[in-house]
Write a protein that holds these residues in place. Structure first.
Motif, short mmCIF file in Angstrom:
data_model
loop_
_atom_site.label_atom_id
_atom_site.label_comp_id
_atom_site.label_asym_id
_atom_site.label_seq_id
_atom_site.Cartn_x
_atom_site.Cartn_y
_atom_site.Cartn_z
N LEU A 7 0.82 -1.20 0.00
CA LEU A 7 0.00 0.00 0.00
C LEU A 7 0.86 1.26 0.00
CD1 LEU A 7 -2.80 -1.09 2.51
CD2 LEU A 7 -3.06 -0.72 0.04
N VAL A 8 1.95 1.26 0.76
CA VAL A 8 2.87 2.40 0.78
C VAL A 8 3.51 2.57 -0.59
CG1 VAL A 8 5.08 3.23 1.72
CG2 VAL A 8 3.33 2.33 3.26
N TYR A 9 3.91 1.47 -1.21
CA TYR A 9 4.50 1.51 -2.55
C TYR A 9 3.52 2.13 -3.55
CZ TYR A 9 6.67 -0.03 -6.88
OH TYR A 9 7.22 -0.08 -8.14
N ILE A 10 2.27 1.72 -3.47
CA ILE A 10 1.24 2.26 -4.36
C ILE A 10 1.07 3.75 -4.13
CG2 ILE A 10 -1.24 2.27 -4.85
CD1 ILE A 10 -1.14 -0.81 -4.28
N GLN A 11 1.03 4.18 -2.87
CA GLN A 11 0.90 5.60 -2.55
C GLN A 11 2.05 6.41 -3.14
OE1 GLN A 11 0.65 5.71 1.74
NE2 GLN A 11 -1.58 5.64 1.73
N GLU A 12 3.27 5.89 -3.02
CA GLU A 12 4.45 6.59 -3.55
C GLU A 12 4.38 6.69 -5.07
OE1 GLU A 12 7.72 4.41 -1.92
OE2 GLU A 12 7.45 5.30 0.08
N LYS A 13 3.99 5.59 -5.73
CA LYS A 13 3.87 5.60 -7.19
C LYS A 13 2.81 6.60 -7.63
CE LYS A 13 5.04 2.64 -9.85
NZ LYS A 13 6.05 2.53 -10.90
N GLU A 14 1.67 6.64 -6.94
CA GLU A 14 0.60 7.58 -7.29
C GLU A 14 1.05 9.01 -7.06
OE1 GLU A 14 -2.64 6.08 -4.92
OE2 GLU A 14 -3.41 4.89 -6.60
N ARG A 15 1.78 9.26 -5.97
CA ARG A 15 2.28 10.60 -5.67
C ARG A 15 3.25 11.05 -6.78
NH1 ARG A 15 4.68 9.85 -0.79
NH2 ARG A 15 2.66 9.93 0.20
N ASN A 16 4.14 10.14 -7.20
CA ASN A 16 5.08 10.48 -8.27
C ASN A 16 4.36 10.73 -9.59
OD1 ASN A 16 7.28 10.34 -6.57
ND2 ASN A 16 7.70 8.20 -7.04
N GLU A 17 3.35 9.94 -9.88
CA GLU A 17 2.58 10.13 -11.11
C GLU A 17 1.87 11.48 -11.09
OE1 GLU A 17 -0.09 6.84 -11.55
OE2 GLU A 17 1.53 5.42 -11.95
N ASN A 18 1.31 11.84 -9.95
CA ASN A 18 0.62 13.13 -9.82
C ASN A 18 1.60 14.28 -9.96
OD1 ASN A 18 -1.91 12.00 -9.49
ND2 ASN A 18 -1.74 11.92 -7.28
N ASN A 19 2.82 14.12 -9.44
CA ASN A 19 3.82 15.18 -9.55
C ASN A 19 4.26 15.37 -10.99
OD1 ASN A 19 3.69 15.56 -6.81
ND2 ASN A 19 5.48 14.33 -6.35
N VAL A 20 4.34 14.29 -11.74
CA VAL A 20 4.71 14.38 -13.15
C VAL A 20 3.64 15.15 -13.91
CG1 VAL A 20 5.02 13.04 -15.28
CG2 VAL A 20 6.15 12.32 -13.17
N HIS A 21 2.40 14.86 -13.61
CA HIS A 21 1.29 15.52 -14.31
C HIS A 21 1.17 16.99 -13.94
CE1 HIS A 21 0.03 11.80 -16.09
NE2 HIS A 21 -0.17 11.22 -14.93
N THR A 22 1.60 17.37 -12.74
CA THR A 22 1.49 18.76 -12.32
C THR A 22 2.77 19.53 -12.56
OG1 THR A 22 2.16 18.22 -10.05
CG2 THR A 22 -0.22 18.23 -10.53
N GLY A 23 3.84 18.83 -12.97
CA GLY A 23 5.10 19.50 -13.23
C GLY A 23 5.93 19.76 -11.98
N ILE A 24 5.58 19.16 -10.87
CA ILE A 24 6.32 19.35 -9.62
C ILE A 24 7.43 18.32 -9.54
CG2 ILE A 24 6.18 19.30 -7.10
CD1 ILE A 24 3.24 20.10 -7.36
N SER A 25 8.62 18.77 -9.28
CA SER A 25 9.72 17.82 -9.11
C SER A 25 9.81 17.37 -7.68
CB SER A 25 11.05 18.46 -9.53
OG SER A 25 11.41 19.45 -8.62
N GLY A 26 10.50 16.26 -7.44
CA GLY A 26 10.65 15.74 -6.08
C GLY A 26 11.31 16.71 -5.14
N SER A 27 12.21 17.56 -5.65
CA SER A 27 12.91 18.52 -4.80
C SER A 27 12.00 19.66 -4.34
CB SER A 27 14.12 19.09 -5.53
OG SER A 27 13.72 19.78 -6.68
N GLU A 28 10.87 19.85 -5.02
CA GLU A 28 9.95 20.92 -4.66
C GLU A 28 8.93 20.51 -3.61
OE1 GLU A 28 8.37 23.20 -8.04
OE2 GLU A 28 9.62 21.87 -9.27
N LEU A 29 8.90 19.21 -3.26
CA LEU A 29 7.89 18.72 -2.31
C LEU A 29 8.26 19.00 -0.90
CD1 LEU A 29 7.00 15.34 -3.99
CD2 LEU A 29 5.75 17.46 -4.08
#
Length: 58
Positions: A36-58
């Motif tokens: 479940l944690v893995y799924i949450q992380e994957k979904e969070r990364n997918e959402n960041n790609v779609h919004t243009g937010i990089s991991g460093s901006e979180l």
């Protein structure tokens, strides 16, 4: 709802399809929570790609 509560629900439903060895309940719960944690992380990364937010901006 906590990850553990979600994992327990999944395990209970899994038991309707396969014979769950309840002696390993803790291990199953931990494995499901990890998934479940893995799924949450994957979904969070997918959402960041779609919004243009990089991991460093979180």
């Amino acid at each position: 709802m906590t990850l553990e509560q979600k994992a327990k629900i999944i395990l209970e439903h899994l038991d309707t399809f396969v014979n769950v060895n309840w002696n390993f309940e803790k291990e199953y719960i931990n494995a499901i929570m990890a998934g479940l944690v893995y799924i949450q992380e994957k979904e969070r990364n997918e959402n960041n790609v779609h919004t243009g937010i990089s991991g460093s901006e979180l």
